[in-house]
Design a protein around this motif. Structure first.
Motif, mmCIF file in Angstrom:
data_model
loop_
_atom_site.group_PDB
_atom_site.id
_atom_site.type_symbol
_atom_site.label_atom_id
_atom_site.label_comp_id
_atom_site.label_asym_id
_atom_site.label_seq_id
_atom_site.Cartn_x
_atom_site.Cartn_y
_atom_site.Cartn_z
ATOM 1 N N ASP B 59 0.818 -1.335 -0.214
ATOM 2 C CA ASP B 59 -0.176 -0.084 -0.171
ATOM 3 C C ASP B 59 0.891 1.249 0.013
ATOM 4 N N PRO B 60 0.697 2.098 -1.148
ATOM 5 C CA PRO B 60 1.565 3.379 -1.054
ATOM 6 C C PRO B 60 1.954 3.970 0.388
ATOM 7 N N ARG B 61 0.541 4.015 0.959
ATOM 8 C CA ARG B 61 0.660 4.730 2.317
ATOM 9 C C ARG B 61 1.722 4.120 3.215
ATOM 10 N N ASP B 62 1.970 3.010 3.008
ATOM 11 C CA ASP B 62 3.058 2.052 3.940
ATOM 12 C C ASP B 62 4.455 2.420 3.684
ATOM 13 N N VAL B 63 4.573 3.242 2.450
ATOM 14 C CA VAL B 63 5.935 3.485 2.053
ATOM 15 C C VAL B 63 6.504 4.964 2.581
ATOM 16 N N ASP B 64 7.444 4.958 3.083
ATOM 17 C CA ASP B 64 8.369 6.345 3.541
ATOM 18 C C ASP B 64 9.500 6.738 2.859
ATOM 19 N N ILE B 65 9.201 7.698 1.930
ATOM 20 C CA ILE B 65 10.594 8.089 1.439
ATOM 21 C C ILE B 65 11.175 9.205 2.099
ATOM 22 N N SER B 66 12.348 9.591 2.532
ATOM 23 C CA SER B 66 12.998 10.726 2.979
ATOM 24 C C SER B 66 14.337 11.050 2.269
ATOM 25 N N VAL B 67 14.746 12.233 2.306
ATOM 26 C CA VAL B 67 15.751 12.782 2.045
ATOM 27 C C VAL B 67 16.509 13.959 2.532
ATOM 28 N N THR B 68 17.748 13.312 2.901
ATOM 29 C CA THR B 68 18.627 14.480 3.630
ATOM 30 C C THR B 68 20.057 14.433 2.856
ATOM 31 N N GLY B 69 20.443 15.681 2.460
ATOM 32 C CA GLY B 69 21.657 15.936 1.873
ATOM 33 C C GLY B 69 21.840 15.185 0.579
ATOM 34 N N ARG B 70 22.502 14.010 0.510
ATOM 35 C CA ARG B 70 22.758 13.039 -0.446
ATOM 36 C C ARG B 70 22.137 11.608 -0.264
ATOM 37 N N THR B 71 21.479 11.605 0.966
ATOM 38 C CA THR B 71 20.902 10.307 1.263
ATOM 39 C C THR B 71 19.554 10.202 0.919
ATOM 40 N N LEU B 72 19.048 9.262 0.192
ATOM 41 C CA LEU B 72 17.788 8.833 -0.028
ATOM 42 C C LEU B 72 17.190 7.736 0.883
ATOM 43 N N THR B 73 16.381 7.405 1.461
ATOM 44 C CA THR B 73 15.961 6.491 2.498
ATOM 45 C C THR B 73 14.493 6.095 2.111
ATOM 46 N N ILE B 74 14.471 4.723 1.930
ATOM 47 C CA ILE B 74 13.111 4.102 1.585
ATOM 48 C C ILE B 74 12.757 2.997 2.759
ATOM 49 N N ARG B 75 11.605 3.391 3.490
ATOM 50 C CA ARG B 75 11.226 2.530 4.440
ATOM 51 C C ARG B 75 9.813 1.813 4.017
ATOM 52 N N GLY B 76 9.457 0.910 4.629
ATOM 53 C CA GLY B 76 7.906 0.211 4.120
ATOM 54 C C GLY B 76 7.900 -0.997 4.825
ATOM 55 N N SER B 77 6.704 -1.441 4.623
ATOM 56 C CA SER B 77 6.368 -2.842 4.945
ATOM 57 C C SER B 77 5.324 -3.462 4.458
ATOM 58 N N ARG B 94 6.680 -15.564 -0.827
ATOM 59 C CA ARG B 94 6.752 -14.184 -1.018
ATOM 60 C C ARG B 94 7.306 -13.491 0.463
ATOM 61 N N TRP B 95 7.888 -12.411 0.367
ATOM 62 C CA TRP B 95 8.679 -11.637 1.586
ATOM 63 C C TRP B 95 7.263 -10.801 2.411
ATOM 64 N N SER B 96 7.655 -10.838 3.494
ATOM 65 C CA SER B 96 6.891 -9.985 4.278
ATOM 66 C C SER B 96 7.506 -9.197 5.564
ATOM 67 N N GLY B 97 6.992 -8.273 5.833
ATOM 68 C CA GLY B 97 7.540 -7.629 7.040
ATOM 69 C C GLY B 97 8.106 -6.257 6.746
ATOM 70 N N ARG B 98 9.221 -5.624 7.358
ATOM 71 C CA ARG B 98 9.407 -4.283 7.209
ATOM 72 C C ARG B 98 10.708 -4.180 6.405
ATOM 73 N N PHE B 99 11.122 -3.173 5.834
ATOM 74 C CA PHE B 99 12.359 -3.028 5.111
ATOM 75 C C PHE B 99 12.575 -1.671 5.301
ATOM 76 N N SER B 100 14.106 -1.349 5.206
ATOM 77 C CA SER B 100 14.685 0.100 5.153
ATOM 78 C C SER B 100 15.944 0.105 4.443
ATOM 79 N N LYS B 101 16.133 1.055 3.296
ATOM 80 C CA LYS B 101 17.287 0.969 2.861
ATOM 81 C C LYS B 101 17.557 2.397 2.455
ATOM 82 N N ALA B 102 18.879 2.596 2.454
ATOM 83 C CA ALA B 102 19.368 4.087 2.403
ATOM 84 C C ALA B 102 20.482 3.836 1.193
ATOM 85 N N ILE B 103 20.512 4.999 0.299
ATOM 86 C CA ILE B 103 21.244 4.839 -0.826
ATOM 87 C C ILE B 103 21.845 6.393 -0.827
#
Lengths: 134, 143
Positions: B59-77, B94-103
């Protein structure tokens, strides 16, 4: 997280013998959940990039095949500098038992997830018999 | 084109080449290419970068995108299927649960102008470069 312990890379679909596709696109084997419920069996497949127009569910004899075609969306005037996942079509087949009512199979796609509901034939639906304490 | 030729010369500093090299070196340390979840593809142009990732069924509402300086963080579940007591899994892949990734990108991001789109289970995030870091075309005046 459960995902961390599982293999998460997309798996390429296995091809029978040396039969190849005419298209040069990659073919992936979608991850599925198959759940047996009282009245039906539900098959859920992750097929990102697929919608209701590009997915096919076919039943030939006792083999159920799910197939999805993906038209890769490439951002205009951009070049790919880093790639952690590949893009391609999806295909996977399963053998069904006789207990499925073939005429009532229903399939839907939402947000890149295919959901196929395979109702059981009336006769095999398990009847719960309450056991009374004597 | 002149600039293109420069680009192909050895020694011309391409931040993306370094980005890719770093990533390869990191994954070699762990012997197998293990990327944190979800895997992403990165596309660049002179003005922005597009990050794409496959997160079907979310659900797009369960995705959180944040940006600081040079870093993009994607979180969701993503929730797993709700099963009744009598239901049982034949297969559960199929996967389930929470994820978080910083680029970390090789440039500062114009945070106010970041946009995201979710279609057919694929997330597209467009990250414009900070104004000061965009390539500028310099006109040559003839006298």
């Amino acid at each position: 997280m459960k995902a961390g312990t599982k293999e998460l890379q997309k798996k390429e679909a296995r091809v029978k013998g040396d039969v190849e596709r005419t298209k040069e696109k990659r073919l992936y084997c979608p991850a599925v959940d198959i759940i047996e419920r009282r009245d039906d069996i539900v098959l859920i497949a992750d097929m990102p990039g697929v919608d209701e127009k590009s997915v096919e569910v076919t039943l030939e004899k006792d083999v159920l095949t799910i197939y999805g075609e993906v038209e890769p969306e490439i951002p205009e005037n951009h070049r790919l500098v880093s790639s952690e996942y590949g893009v391609g079509d999806y295909q996977r087949s399963f053998t069904l038992s006789d207990e499925i009512d073939r005429n009532k199979i229903k399939a839907t796609v939402k947000n890149g997830v295919l959901r196929v509901v395979l109702p059981k034939v009336e006769a095999v639906r398990t009847r719960k018999i309450p056991v009374k304490a004597a | 084109m002149l600039w293109r030729d420069f680009d192909d010369l050895n020694g011309f500093w391409d931040p993306w080449r370094e980005f890719e090299w770093m990533r390869r070196r990191l994954s070699r340390l762990i012997s197998e290419p293990t990327y944190d979840f979800p895997p992403v593809n990165i596309w660049v142009s002179d003005d922005d970068t597009v990050v794409t990732t496959e997160i079907p069924g979310i659900d797009p509402r369960d995705v959180d995108i944040s940006v600081t300086g040079r870093t993009l963080t994607i979180r969701g579940s993503r929730k797993s299927e709700e099963l009744k007591e009598e239901d049982s899994y034949h297969r559960r892949e199929r996967w389930s649960g929470r994820f978080s990734k910083a680029i970390e990108l090789p440039f500062n991001i114009e945070a106010d102008k970041v946009s995201a789109r979710f279609t057919k289970g694929i997330l597209y995030i467009t990250l414009p470069k900070a104004e000061a870091e965009r390539p500028r075309k310099i006109e040559i005046k003839s006298e």
